[in-house]
Design an enzyme around this catalytic site. Sequence first.
Site, PDB file in Angstrom:
ATOM      1  N   HIS A 214     -11.793   2.251  12.855  1.00 50.02           N
ATOM      2  CA  HIS A 214     -10.882   1.807  13.911  1.00 50.02           C
ATOM      3  C   HIS A 214     -10.621   0.312  13.886  1.00 50.02           C
ATOM      4  O   HIS A 214      -9.954  -0.216  14.758  1.00 50.02           O
ATOM      5  CB  HIS A 214     -11.409   2.190  15.290  1.00 50.02           C
ATOM      6  CG  HIS A 214     -11.788   3.635  15.441  1.00 50.02           C
ATOM      7  ND1 HIS A 214     -13.070   4.096  15.209  1.00 50.02           N
ATOM      8  CD2 HIS A 214     -11.050   4.726  15.782  1.00 50.02           C
ATOM      9  CE1 HIS A 214     -13.117   5.408  15.419  1.00 50.02           C
ATOM     10  NE2 HIS A 214     -11.906   5.824  15.758  1.00 50.02           N
TER      11      HIS A 214
ATOM     12  N   ASP B 133     -49.862   2.774 -14.768  1.00 49.35           N
ATOM     13  CA  ASP B 133     -50.040   3.790 -15.807  1.00 49.35           C
ATOM     14  C   ASP B 133     -49.730   3.250 -17.198  1.00 49.35           C
ATOM     15  O   ASP B 133     -48.591   3.289 -17.653  1.00 49.35           O
ATOM     16  CB  ASP B 133     -49.161   5.004 -15.493  1.00 49.35           C
ATOM     17  CG  ASP B 133     -49.615   6.248 -16.235  1.00 49.35           C
ATOM     18  OD1 ASP B 133     -50.027   6.114 -17.399  1.00 49.35           O
ATOM     19  OD2 ASP B 133     -49.566   7.337 -15.649  1.00 49.35           O
TER      20      ASP B 133
ATOM     21  N   HIS C 113     -49.877   6.624 -20.184  1.00 54.34           N
ATOM     22  CA  HIS C 113     -48.796   7.464 -20.697  1.00 54.34           C
ATOM     23  C   HIS C 113     -48.025   6.808 -21.839  1.00 54.34           C
ATOM     24  O   HIS C 113     -47.278   7.487 -22.547  1.00 54.34           O
ATOM     25  CB  HIS C 113     -47.821   7.819 -19.563  1.00 54.34           C
ATOM     26  CG  HIS C 113     -46.820   6.740 -19.259  1.00 54.34           C
ATOM     27  ND1 HIS C 113     -47.163   5.527 -18.710  1.00 54.34           N
ATOM     28  CD2 HIS C 113     -45.465   6.680 -19.459  1.00 54.34           C
ATOM     29  CE1 HIS C 113     -46.078   4.785 -18.559  1.00 54.34           C
ATOM     30  NE2 HIS C 113     -45.039   5.447 -19.003  1.00 54.34           N
TER      31      HIS C 113
ATOM     32  N   ASP D  99     -39.529   8.808 -19.335  1.00 53.39           N
ATOM     33  CA  ASP D  99     -40.252   8.783 -18.056  1.00 53.39           C
ATOM     34  C   ASP D  99     -39.667   9.773 -17.060  1.00 53.39           C
ATOM     35  O   ASP D  99     -40.397  10.455 -16.345  1.00 53.39           O
ATOM     36  CB  ASP D  99     -40.198   7.379 -17.437  1.00 53.39           C
ATOM     37  CG  ASP D  99     -41.122   6.398 -18.144  1.00 53.39           C
ATOM     38  OD1 ASP D  99     -42.244   6.791 -18.493  1.00 53.39           O
ATOM     39  OD2 ASP D  99     -40.713   5.241 -18.337  1.00 53.39           O
TER      40      ASP D  99
ATOM     41  N   HIS E 280     -44.079   7.897 -24.542  1.00 56.67           N
ATOM     42  CA  HIS E 280     -43.107   7.064 -25.259  1.00 56.67           C
ATOM     43  C   HIS E 280     -43.379   7.013 -26.767  1.00 56.67           C
ATOM     44  O   HIS E 280     -42.945   6.072 -27.435  1.00 56.67           O
ATOM     45  CB  HIS E 280     -43.118   5.638 -24.690  1.00 56.67           C
ATOM     46  CG  HIS E 280     -42.764   5.562 -23.234  1.00 56.67           C
ATOM     47  ND1 HIS E 280     -41.542   5.941 -22.731  1.00 56.67           N
ATOM     48  CD2 HIS E 280     -43.478   5.146 -22.153  1.00 56.67           C
ATOM     49  CE1 HIS E 280     -41.523   5.765 -21.412  1.00 56.67           C
ATOM     50  NE2 HIS E 280     -42.685   5.291 -21.031  1.00 56.67           N
TER      51      HIS E 280
HETATM   52  O1  UNU Z   1     -44.143   1.995 -18.019  1.00 55.10           O
HETATM   53  C1  UNU Z   1     -45.191   1.442 -17.908  1.00 55.10           C
HETATM   54  N1  UNU Z   1     -45.884   1.657 -16.820  1.00 55.10           N
HETATM   55  C2  UNU Z   1     -45.739   0.567 -19.007  1.00 55.10           C
HETATM   56  C3  UNU Z   1     -44.948   0.255 -20.095  1.00 55.10           C
HETATM   57  C4  UNU Z   1     -47.019   0.100 -18.908  1.00 55.10           C
HETATM   58  C5  UNU Z   1     -47.529  -0.699 -19.915  1.00 55.10           C
HETATM   59  C6  UNU Z   1     -46.752  -1.031 -21.022  1.00 55.10           C
HETATM   60  C7  UNU Z   1     -45.448  -0.545 -21.097  1.00 55.10           C
HETATM   61 FE    FE Z   2     -43.054   4.851 -19.005  1.00 56.48          FE
END
Ligand code: UNU
Ligand code: FE
Length: 452
Positions: free
Chosen positions: A100, A201, A204, A358, A209
């Site tokens: 408005h 983390d 992982h 991820d 990766h």
């Molecule tokens: O994605 C992550 N959390 C990460 C990537 C951690 C350490 C090295 C690279």
């Molecule tokens: Fe990651």
Amino acid sequence: MKPLIDVQRGLQSARIYHDRDVFDAEMERIFARCWLFLTHEAAIPNPGDFVTARMGQDEVIVVRQKDKSIKAFLNVCRHRGARVCPVEAGNARSFVCNYHGWSYGTDGALTSVPFEKELYKGRLDKSTHGLREVARVSSYHGFVYGCFDAAAPSLTDYLGDARWYLDIWMEANGGVELLGPPSRSMVHCNWKAPSENFVGDAYHVGWTHAAALKAGGGMLAPMSGNAGLPPEGAGLQVTTRYGHGLGILYDTNPGSHDMPLAQEILAWQAKKRPAIEKAYGALRARYYGSHINGSVFPNTTYLWGSNLFKVWQPHGPNRTECFTWAIVEKDMPTELKQRIADSMHRTFGVAGYWEADDNDNMESESQLSRGYMTRQGSLNAQMGIGGDREDPELPGVVGESAIGETSYRGYFRFYQETMNAATWADMKKGDAGWKRELTEAGSGLIGEPVAA
Ligand code: UNU
Ligand code: FE
Ligand code: FES
């Protein structure tokens, strides 16, 4: 609400990824009272410069004032509640609602209402119909945060001991900037899945990766396929008050960039490092050259060594919007900044090849928790439990190795504290004992069966 977190045993209920009542409580207990990232000062240098941002499910306008201070307002018209500012960024003298035509100054004041005299006949009190202001806005080294709760600690106190680590890349190197506008994408996951991943983390990395590490061949490539567990003393896990945390992998910055770019960044760091060492000591100068992953509670994450800064904005228990900026050092040549940003988006942008790795995990953890039986179970963050300790030199609580879940445990210990506390004053009670709760966790645990 049934307890969701078992600090002593390092477990979390699977309900945290799914349940609507948990999500609603998070909006009230976490997003309506913790400090939340809004933007970087450099994105809005001049009066009238603005960006729109999210604070939980609320949308806000963040705008530079005539006196150079920054204010934030709910992006919601005081008439019928339509969105006032429909664009992400710009410069404005006023914000005019599309519905408005009510118009607001950059200070939030309601300045004009179409046909006010004729239609409202002096009965509308414009002075009480300004945009609703976010109680507090504050910056830390150019990173602008907002908080809905006037009773929260200052941003400086909220970041607390985390600053000792953040200052390595936010201050010691002469400062950073965030290159925007941020890329944006929707991930079908709970906002905590990525926030906890980045808080701590490193486990992982070599596995999730593995292919990316092989293809990209950067400084972290030796971890590919879990071929190389970082040796004893290769890094550090930390958690600090209010759930912030990080992990350091020594001497692996730049992390996710390919080797030609990594070499250039290394040469850049080598030039700057002596001055940092002189001013901040050898330890923190080493951290400057290390890969640091971390999260500022609740939903802001960074990889210093991979040059990214992300915010995970909740849209619902299973829907999270990811905003991604590149972090670059202020005094880098423009061309190097740009190449770092390009490489960061290639790895961790919307279609980044690390990001895709991820997201599959984030989405499966979240979506499988819809299962009735799944939700009766627990999630495990016990790695390194019993080994968490205070350190004479390092602020916070420190884990026993580079790869561990110390900062997961700190994150969820505070999550539980804030979900249960009625007010910030209530959380004062946690100040004295939070470290002990973590360092004493896990006693008598090893070998015992773990129930949900
Ligand atoms: O994605 C992550 N959390 C990460 C990537 C951690 C350490 C090295 C690279
Ligand atoms: Fe990651
Ligand atoms: Fe970690 Fe399955 S191995 S979630």
